[in-house]
Design an enzyme around this catalytic site. Structure first.
Site, mmCIF file in Angstrom:
data_model
loop_
_atom_site.group_PDB
_atom_site.id
_atom_site.type_symbol
_atom_site.label_atom_id
_atom_site.label_comp_id
_atom_site.label_asym_id
_atom_site.label_seq_id
_atom_site.Cartn_x
_atom_site.Cartn_y
_atom_site.Cartn_z
ATOM 1 N N ASP A 198 -9.004 -5.091 -5.898
ATOM 2 C CA ASP A 198 -8.591 -4.025 -4.982
ATOM 3 C C ASP A 198 -9.440 -2.779 -5.201
ATOM 4 O OD1 ASP A 198 -7.245 -2.199 -3.374
ATOM 5 O OD2 ASP A 198 -5.272 -2.979 -3.894
ATOM 6 N N HIS A 257 -7.448 -5.473 -1.318
ATOM 7 C CA HIS A 257 -6.226 -4.683 -1.135
ATOM 8 C C HIS A 257 -5.070 -5.477 -0.533
ATOM 9 C CE1 HIS A 257 -3.729 -1.237 -0.967
ATOM 10 N NE2 HIS A 257 -3.780 -1.081 0.332
ATOM 11 N N SER A 300 0.841 -1.190 0.000
ATOM 12 C CA SER A 300 0.000 0.000 0.000
ATOM 13 C C SER A 300 0.883 1.249 0.000
ATOM 14 C CB SER A 300 -0.968 -0.028 1.183
ATOM 15 O OG SER A 300 -1.980 0.938 1.037
#
Length: 722
Positions: A655, A687, A580
């Site tokens: 995602d 994600h 991320s």
């Protein structure tokens, strides 16, 4: 004789090392939160001021504030028998909360039920309809709110009431809004008596559909989501209030631009007023506003906060227990999270806490409001301690005694509290203390589930940030059987962004067990909490404003300077991995510092902040129209030409946080620039990769480092490591 002793000691040390287990990838991934998780008493919570309850052996036990004052409260069998009389199916004791000294509220499947401890019977059972989501129970009103499709419903006394009647596509009621930013986790808010239900109404009809593709069907199907990107049209939110007695709904007349943010909902003590923090889209000006419940009219603005960077309200106000016209406000108004006491005219009565440290939890006050109770970083950014603050004179007392991370759960009147804490070498324990900090007794201690494993040394080091003055903290894990005369490859695990602190004084310094697995394979694991990360104050965090990736990269390189100063670190074999924001930072380090990082694995990486969502992206970068230079510099597509090392991108196909478009554009630019990179997709994951598939993910990541960061001919095959 001394020589014989030394030989014997060395032999015993070697024998012990060989007799210990090595961390496997399955242990690191599946065991971390199952068989290697340090267990304590299950579902420990307060029943009354002098009684706690917990679950053990399918039985609910009661224990008093005196040691060994334990007795059976109700067995699983008796509970199941009582449930069956109400046609409630309890296969085992489900999750529950204490409502008061005589009642427990159980949440089992689609049934919420209230159990009376005095007569051992279920007083109320609310069966939520099939397909209902996000249930929200009001104990006072004996009602449960839930969402079906795009509308909000309430079930009370066996009767279902439909609160909203939306039919237009893109409008939904009763769910979280603003993509869970600003401390928002839900979309419904019961009043203290249960008479009123406040709820969010979100209109996303003006937001363009973003296509996600499900490849698992016979013919791939598009599953669009609403994803407002930075600088684009965002959704619009209003707050409704439903009266369960009249069946009428009133919407607050909040006014202002349609795309502002409505956050931190609080009910006034007598339910005449409701309070809401309202933030402009620029996120640099916040108003705490008071509204009249009857009619929804705005009464007044109580207080305001403005900054040149951003304001981020995260905590609803908490009303005084002794004065209905006063409330506690937990904010970063002076640059650090502290607690303030205001009245409803907006006058500051006093600032309860002050200093260059953060209040990380505000537990509340005792009944007479002599003391406020907080968790804070006052001793160290690495620790969390419990304090009480004298509301009259501001004196602060630390209530716990050991270094580590402490979290409190106070009895109803704040006479006692349980202190659940852990530290680097303490897997966890729970102590009972008085509200003045006197230890009553230890309730439970977790076993060291890693006692039989051979682990690399785990230590915290202090560094200086790139600004030359700020302290940074880093965690280093050395390889098992470490030899200071050898040179080892190093993997930097990175995040570096807001709301995350990776290095803390908890069990094993908050390390992931995968780090120990890689240490067992001959790697050093290193992590720095750079400026921009959490719990270090406004200036520490806001250094990233309008220039994501710049100062964080400089601080990460200060960590690299430290690593290169160590004789056992192989400077030619340094890798980096993150997910991320950490994936974004991995790309930053691989492209901005290509001579340093040989291998990188970027998971779910943000590549271009233009393509990230409005609320988070615009807070830290402003809009692309306002900050074109910042967006251009933080766009990883503009740095692909500098890539030299081996790089793999990993992305979940479903995602909805960092959409697949980021990786696709990066891959396309690599092709244009004739840069060879690797890519792996997880078709059914969002994600991150969860469940059993996470073993596959960590195998993939591990093997990449084995293949490209280990010296040949020592390159390993992952199948040999299990």
């Amino acid at each position: 004789m001394k020589r014989i002793y030394l030989i014997l000691s060395a032999f015993l040390f070697t024998l012990t090392a060989f007799s210990q287990k090595q961390m496997s990838i399955e242990d690191a991934v599946l065991g971390r939160y199952s068989y290697l998780y340090p267990r304590q008493l299950s579902r420990l919570q307060w029943l009354s001021d002098d009684k706690l309850i917990y679950v053990a052996n399918d039985t609910i036990w009661e224990t008093g504030v005196k040691k060994n004052d334990k007795k059976l409260l109700i067995s699983g069998t008796a509970l199941k028998d009582a449930a069956s009389k109400k046609e409630i199916d309890f296969a085992r004791i489900p999750a529950f909360t204490t409502q008061n000294a005589n009642e427990l509220v159980f949440n089992s499947g689609n049934t919420i039920s209230v159990f009376n401890l005095k007569n051992s019977q279920f007083e109320c059972a609310l069966e939520i309809p099939e397909g209902a989501e996000v249930p929200d129970f009001s104990a006072e009103g004996q009602s449960v709110a839930y969402v079906k499709g795009q509308n909000l419903f309430i079930l009370k006394g066996g009767k279902e009431m439909q609160v909203t009647n939306e039919t237009q596509e893109g409008i939904v009621c009763g769910r979280y809004v603003h993509r869970r930013e600003f401390g928002i986790e839900k979309g419904t808010f019961w009043s203290p008596s249960g008479k009123y239900l406040a709820f969010y109404r979100k209109d996303e009809s003006m937001v363009k559909d973003y296509p996600l593709v499900d490849f698992m069907t016979c013919e791939a199907e598009e599953t669009p989501v609403k994803y407002p990107m930075a600088g684009m049209t965002s959704h619009q939110v209003t707050l409704g209030i439903y009266n369960t007695e009249t069946g009428e709904t009133t919407y607050l007349k909040s006014g202002g631009p349609d795309d502002h943010y409505l956050t931190n909902i609080s009910w006034g003590p007598n339910e005449e007023f409701i309070y809401m923090a309202e933030l402009n889209r620029e996120q640099n000006h916040m108003q705490l506003n008071q509204y009249r419940v009857a009619g929804g009219e705005k009464v007044k603005t109580i207080l305001e906060e403005s900054r040149s960077t951003y304001v981020e309200p995260q905590h609803p106000i908490l009303f005084s227990k002794t004065n209905d016209n006063q409330f506690y406000y937990w904010t970063r108004n002076d640059g650090w999270f502290h607690v303030y006491l205001y009245n409803t005219d907006g006058k500051l009565i006093k600032q309860l806490t002050k200093g260059d440290w953060e209040v990380t939890e505000f537990y509340g006050t005792d009944a007479k409001e002599n003391y406020a109770y907080i968790q804070a970083t006052k001793e160290s950014p690495l620790d969390r301690h419990i304090y009480r603050v004298n509301i009259k004179n501001g004196a602060i007392e630390k209530l716990d005694s050991e270094a580590g991370t402490h979290d409190a759960d106070f009895s109803p009147s704040f006479t006692y509290f349980t202190d659940k804490w852990s530290a680097d070498e303490n897997p966890g324990q729970t102590d009972l203390l008085t509200s003045s900090g006197k230890l009553v007794y230890n309730i439970s201690k977790a076993e060291n589930t890693l006692a039989d494993y051979q682990l690399g040394e785990n230590k915290i080091v202090k560094l200086t940030a790139a600004d030359g003055t700020t302290d940074l903290y880093a965690r280093m894990i050395l390889p098992t059987n470490f030899n200071p005369n050898k040179k080892y490859p190093t993997i930097v695990y990175v995040y570096g962004g807001p709301h995350v602190q990776l290095v803390r004084n908890t069990w094993h310094n908050a390390a992931d067990w995968w780090f120990y697995y890689m240490a067992s394979q001959g790697y050093i694991l290193f992590t720095v909490d750079s400026r921009g990360s959490a719990n270090r104050g406004q200036a520490f965090e806001e250094v990233i404003h309008r220039q994501l990736g710049i100062e964080e990269t400089k601080d990460q390189m200060k960590g690299i300077e430290y690593l290169k100063s160590l004789p056992y670190v192989d400077q030619n074999r340094i890798g980096v991995h993150g997910w991320s924001f950490g994936g974004f930072m991995t790309l930053n380090l691989m492209t901005r510092q290509p001579e340093t990082f040989k291998v990188g694995v970027a998971g779910g990486p943000v590549v271009d902040w233009d393509m990230y969502e409005v609320m988070y992206g615009e807070r830290y970068m402003d809009t692309p129209q306002e900050n074109p230079e910042g967006y251009n510099e933080s766009n990883m597509l503009n740095h692909v030409a500098d890539l030299q090392g081996k790089l793999m991108l990993i992305h979940g196909v479903q995602d909805e946080t960092v959409v697949m478009q980021h990786s696709m554009k990066f891959l396309r630019e690599c092709i244009e620039q004739d840069k060879q990179v690797d890519f792996f997709a997880y078709p059914t994951h969002e994600h991150n990769v969860r469940g059993k598939d996470r073993v596959h993910l960590m195998q993939k990541i591990s093997q990449y480092f084995f293949d490209y960061l280990k010296e040949s001919p020592q390159k390993q095959n992952i199948s040999q490591a299990f």
